[in-house]
Design a protein around this motif. Sequence first.
Motif, short mmCIF file in Angstrom:
data_model
loop_
_atom_site.label_atom_id
_atom_site.label_comp_id
_atom_site.label_asym_id
_atom_site.label_seq_id
_atom_site.Cartn_x
_atom_site.Cartn_y
_atom_site.Cartn_z
N LYS A 9 0.85 -1.18 0.00
CA LYS A 9 0.00 0.00 0.00
C LYS A 9 0.89 1.24 0.00
CE LYS A 9 -3.95 -2.20 2.00
NZ LYS A 9 -4.86 -2.45 3.08
N TRP A 10 0.67 2.09 -0.98
CA TRP A 10 1.49 3.28 -1.13
C TRP A 10 0.71 4.53 -0.76
CZ3 TRP A 10 6.34 1.77 -2.03
CH2 TRP A 10 6.55 0.55 -2.67
N VAL A 11 1.42 5.53 -0.28
CA VAL A 11 0.76 6.77 0.14
C VAL A 11 0.92 7.89 -0.89
CG1 VAL A 11 1.03 6.22 2.57
CG2 VAL A 11 2.79 7.58 1.43
N GLY A 12 1.90 7.75 -1.78
CA GLY A 12 2.18 8.81 -2.74
C GLY A 12 1.72 8.49 -4.15
N LYS A 13 1.93 9.44 -5.03
CA LYS A 13 1.57 9.28 -6.45
C LYS A 13 2.54 10.12 -7.28
CE LYS A 13 -2.14 10.15 -9.81
NZ LYS A 13 -3.50 10.71 -10.01
N ILE A 14 2.97 9.58 -8.42
CA ILE A 14 3.85 10.31 -9.32
C ILE A 14 3.04 11.34 -10.11
CG2 ILE A 14 5.53 10.11 -11.19
CD1 ILE A 14 6.31 8.72 -8.52
N GLY A 37 1.79 9.53 -13.22
CA GLY A 37 0.50 9.12 -12.67
C GLY A 37 0.52 7.80 -11.93
N GLU A 38 1.70 7.15 -11.80
CA GLU A 38 1.76 5.85 -11.12
C GLU A 38 1.44 5.99 -9.63
OE1 GLU A 38 5.22 5.75 -14.21
OE2 GLU A 38 4.23 7.22 -12.89
N THR A 39 0.72 5.02 -9.12
CA THR A 39 0.43 4.99 -7.68
C THR A 39 1.18 3.85 -7.00
OG1 THR A 39 -1.53 3.60 -8.06
CG2 THR A 39 -1.87 5.99 -7.99
N GLY A 40 2.11 3.24 -7.71
CA GLY A 40 2.94 2.16 -7.16
C GLY A 40 4.11 1.92 -8.09
N ALA A 235 14.40 6.83 -5.37
CA ALA A 235 13.54 8.00 -5.61
C ALA A 235 12.07 7.59 -5.63
CB ALA A 235 13.93 8.68 -6.92
N ARG A 236 11.77 6.48 -6.29
CA ARG A 236 10.38 6.02 -6.35
C ARG A 236 9.87 5.59 -4.97
NH1 ARG A 236 7.81 5.65 -11.51
NH2 ARG A 236 8.44 7.69 -12.26
N LEU A 237 10.72 4.91 -4.21
CA LEU A 237 10.30 4.49 -2.87
C LEU A 237 10.04 5.70 -1.97
CD1 LEU A 237 12.68 1.43 -2.30
CD2 LEU A 237 10.21 1.37 -2.75
N ALA A 238 10.86 6.73 -2.10
CA ALA A 238 10.65 7.95 -1.30
C ALA A 238 9.37 8.65 -1.72
CB ALA A 238 11.85 8.88 -1.46
N GLY A 243 5.80 9.60 0.50
CA GLY A 243 5.02 10.75 0.05
C GLY A 243 5.84 12.00 -0.22
N ASP A 244 7.11 11.83 -0.59
CA ASP A 244 7.98 12.97 -0.86
C ASP A 244 7.62 13.59 -2.22
OD1 ASP A 244 10.06 14.74 -1.41
OD2 ASP A 244 11.58 13.49 -0.45
N LYS A 245 6.98 14.74 -2.19
CA LYS A 245 6.49 15.37 -3.41
C LYS A 245 7.61 15.90 -4.30
CE LYS A 245 1.94 16.59 -1.56
NZ LYS A 245 1.28 15.53 -2.33
N THR A 246 8.76 16.20 -3.71
CA THR A 246 9.86 16.72 -4.52
C THR A 246 10.55 15.62 -5.34
OG1 THR A 246 11.46 16.48 -2.71
CG2 THR A 246 10.30 18.58 -2.89
N LEU A 247 10.21 14.38 -5.07
CA LEU A 247 10.74 13.26 -5.87
C LEU A 247 9.63 12.53 -6.63
CD1 LEU A 247 13.37 11.82 -3.36
CD2 LEU A 247 13.85 12.98 -5.53
N ALA A 248 8.41 13.01 -6.51
CA ALA A 248 7.27 12.35 -7.16
C ALA A 248 7.09 12.85 -8.59
CB ALA A 248 6.00 12.58 -6.34
N LEU A 249 8.15 12.76 -9.36
CA LEU A 249 8.16 13.29 -10.71
C LEU A 249 8.49 12.19 -11.70
CD1 LEU A 249 10.32 16.49 -10.00
CD2 LEU A 249 7.87 16.20 -9.68
#
Length: 322
Positions: A9-14, A37-40, A235-238, A243-249
Amino acid sequence: MPLEPVKEKWVGKINEVTIGATREEGGSRTSVVTVGGETGLSFLHDESEMPHRPALAMEVWDVAPSDWPEELTKPFKEVLDDPARWSRKCVDEYGAELICLRLQSAHSDFGNISPDKVSEGVKKVLEAVGVPLIVLGTGQDDRDNEVLPRCSEVAKGEKCLFGDATQDNYKTLVAACLADGHGIIGQSPIDINIAKQVNILVSDMGFPLERIVMDPTTGGLGYGLEYTYSIMERARLAALGAGDKTLALPIICRIGQEAWRAKEAKASEEDFPSWGSVSERGPMWEVTTAVPLLLAGADILIMRHPRAVESVKETIEELMKK
């Protein structure tokens, strides 16, 4: 009682980033490309969403490359001196979804062409093809700060992707892309902390994170591939786990550039007869660099050889099946 599969279960999204603008959106593209747009983690369809398939760009230079091996120039030999025709061939014959135009003619070792002249070439490529455009500078800070803003202005409204913003040179490019509505590539030297810092520096100038794509710097097969893989994975795990938005790119990788630097990809059969045919070995080196980085989270691959593009496209089709 059957065992239930464990699902992460992931909390962030790309973030989703769209490259290109149609006439209705103020540009002239006949197609646009949306990535992210990936959620995992990539291609784990049972536990997360991956709404957009990775996109394939083909690399075109605005001057005929002098250091590409014969096997690589062979598919383009009649168009190498004309970036507009070269781009059209990549789209019409080889199915490129984006064109990555490298402004090599502005480099001090390749002609040192004026910003106005370079920008004319960008305009011709935009007129020649309808797919979105990625525009890369020379890697020389002073030249890029002169050339890229002029090219950004010429392409205003087309929502291109411009590179590169680096830790030591980003302000001029950010200001130009803010004014002209383009996206930006944030480049870092295979270092997750610098990658994050570049994204923060760019966004602190008011540039939206939703228009930034990360380039962690690609290592080719046998030349740092596993190091690049580990940085992308971290980067993806963060982004997804913490939920690190500065790496959710979204992530872009320069596959062709790095794969064809390898001696093993281009060495002649006469010098190394046991290595097999260079016509097979070169494209395969590019494919074998691309596929692991797809699995690590690459959203855009910049490639060179048509046979490698074809093979990776087939791989993506298989990986996207749920």
